[in-house]
Write an enzyme that holds these catalytic residues in place. Structure first.
Site, short mmCIF file in Angstrom:
data_model
loop_
_atom_site.label_atom_id
_atom_site.label_comp_id
_atom_site.label_asym_id
_atom_site.label_seq_id
_atom_site.Cartn_x
_atom_site.Cartn_y
_atom_site.Cartn_z
N TYR A 58 0.83 -1.19 0.00
CA TYR A 58 0.00 0.00 0.00
C TYR A 58 0.87 1.26 0.00
CZ TYR A 58 -3.70 -3.24 1.53
OH TYR A 58 -4.59 -4.28 1.63
N LYS A 97 -18.01 2.77 2.01
CA LYS A 97 -18.80 2.92 3.23
C LYS A 97 -18.76 1.60 4.02
CE LYS A 97 -22.19 0.17 1.90
NZ LYS A 97 -22.53 -1.04 2.66
N ASP A 177 -23.67 -2.21 7.48
CA ASP A 177 -23.56 -2.50 6.06
C ASP A 177 -24.76 -2.01 5.26
OD1 ASP A 177 -22.17 -3.82 3.82
OD2 ASP A 177 -23.90 -5.15 3.82
#
Length: 338
Positions: A58, A97, A177
């Protein structure tokens, strides 16, 4: 104007199945690089989608000078760290999200945004669909009068024990979720947060996550009810979705309001003072669009300085405060203020 060059942080399924196909079809965005802790996975995905570079960490992706913006599809509990690191590396950030797991953590993202001058948003792709522009216009024009009540439902079956949605330590469960969609939609209708909320939830004895959550949101004389389930409805490519608004002089309803796993025709039904039952007086049809592609291009145009819609991370804090209040309400069996 030049396209915004995107880097993908990780090789998550949502990146492979939703984001990358959308990005390569975008008009104002281009895939520049993919970074993974597994270089072989990064190279495989880069080859599949035509990314010119693959990075084996990353950190290497964040250091890539040819990347303008990052898409962060990492597990929920990693969103805060890598979004902040992305901003501090000089990249704009579009993070899946839920943006973070605690409302208080949004302040860290806002501080990093303000300190670096980079832009960050929560990746709620549904807000980019043109049906939501029409919903807003109908409400603003008074087509159904003032909104009095919103009803929102979202459900799908997630039984895989290895799915992070079944891990409470990684932001799993129906409220995080799926509830984030329904809460966000309610606040879009009313233009702000509810004054108080009350909720009840049922927990899965194996996973410890909320598998069914239902709530009432009180917006001060105007209401919303939500029900979300991670073990209900279909086990198909799309979730069960309902969204209706009761107005003082009519109503509206959608047949596919939130996440589109595939570009699909959808409709808004509107009833005025003359409609009978649930038979609409007007129907608005929207041809299939890829709302992930629309999201990448709108974000890219925004960071280029164009006048397009944008949603600040403070919106995510509002949604998270509601989620936290609902968990507290269920524990204490009482109304809570977000």
């Amino acid at each position: 104007m030049e396209k915004i060059r995107w880097g993908i942080l990780g090789t998550a399924a949502i990146a492979r199945d939703r984001a990358l196909p959308a990005l390569v079809a975008a008009e104002h965005s281009v895939l520049a690089a993919i970074g993974s802790r597994d270089l072989a996975k990064a190279r495989s995905m880069a080859g599949a989608f035509g990314a010119p570079r693959a990075h084996g960490s990353y950190e290497a992706l964040l250091a890539d000078p040819d990347v303008d913006a990052l898409y962060v599809p990492l597990p929920n509990h990693l969103h805060l760290e890598w979004s902040v690191r992305g901003l501090e590396a000089g990249k704009h950030v579009l993070c899946e999200k839920p943006l973070v797991l605690k409302a208080a953590e949004v302040a860290e993202l806002a501080a990093a945004r303000d300190r670096t001058g980079r832009h960050i948003e929560e990746a709620f792709s549904y807000r980019n669909h043109p049906q939501w522009v029409k919903i807003r216009a109908l409400l603003d024009d008074g087509a159904i009068g003032g909104p009095l009540a919103v009803h929102a439902t979202l459900a799908k079956q997630f039984h895989d024990p290895h799915d992070i949605r079944n891990n409470p330590d990684q932001g799993g469960g129906a409220l995080y979720d799926l509830g984030s969609y329904t809460i966000s939609a309610c606040t879009l209708v009313y233009g702000g947060a509810p004054q108080r909320v009350i909720g009840t939830l049922d927990r899965d004895p194996r996973f410890g996550i909320d598998r069914l959550s239902t709530a009432i949101l009180d917006f001060g004389g105007r209401h919303a009810t939500i029900s979300v389930s991670s073990q209900g409805g279909p086990n198909a490519w799309a979730s069960h979705q309902q969204f209706t608004v009761l107005g003082s002089r009519g109503w509206l309803a959608c047949d596919f309001p939130y996440a589109h796993g595939r570009p699909t025709t959808c409709r808004i039904f509107a009833g005025d003072e003359t409609s009978a039952g649930s038979m609409p007086t007007r129907t608005f049809t929207f041809e299939p669009v890829n709302q992930y592609t629309l999201q990448f291009d709108r974000f890219s145009r925004y960071v280029r300085g164009e006048r397009v819609p944008s949603w600040p991370v403070e919106d995510a804090a509002m949604t998270l405060r509601v989620i936290e209040a609902l968990f507290s309400s269920a524990r204490n069996d009482q109304w809570m203020r977000p």
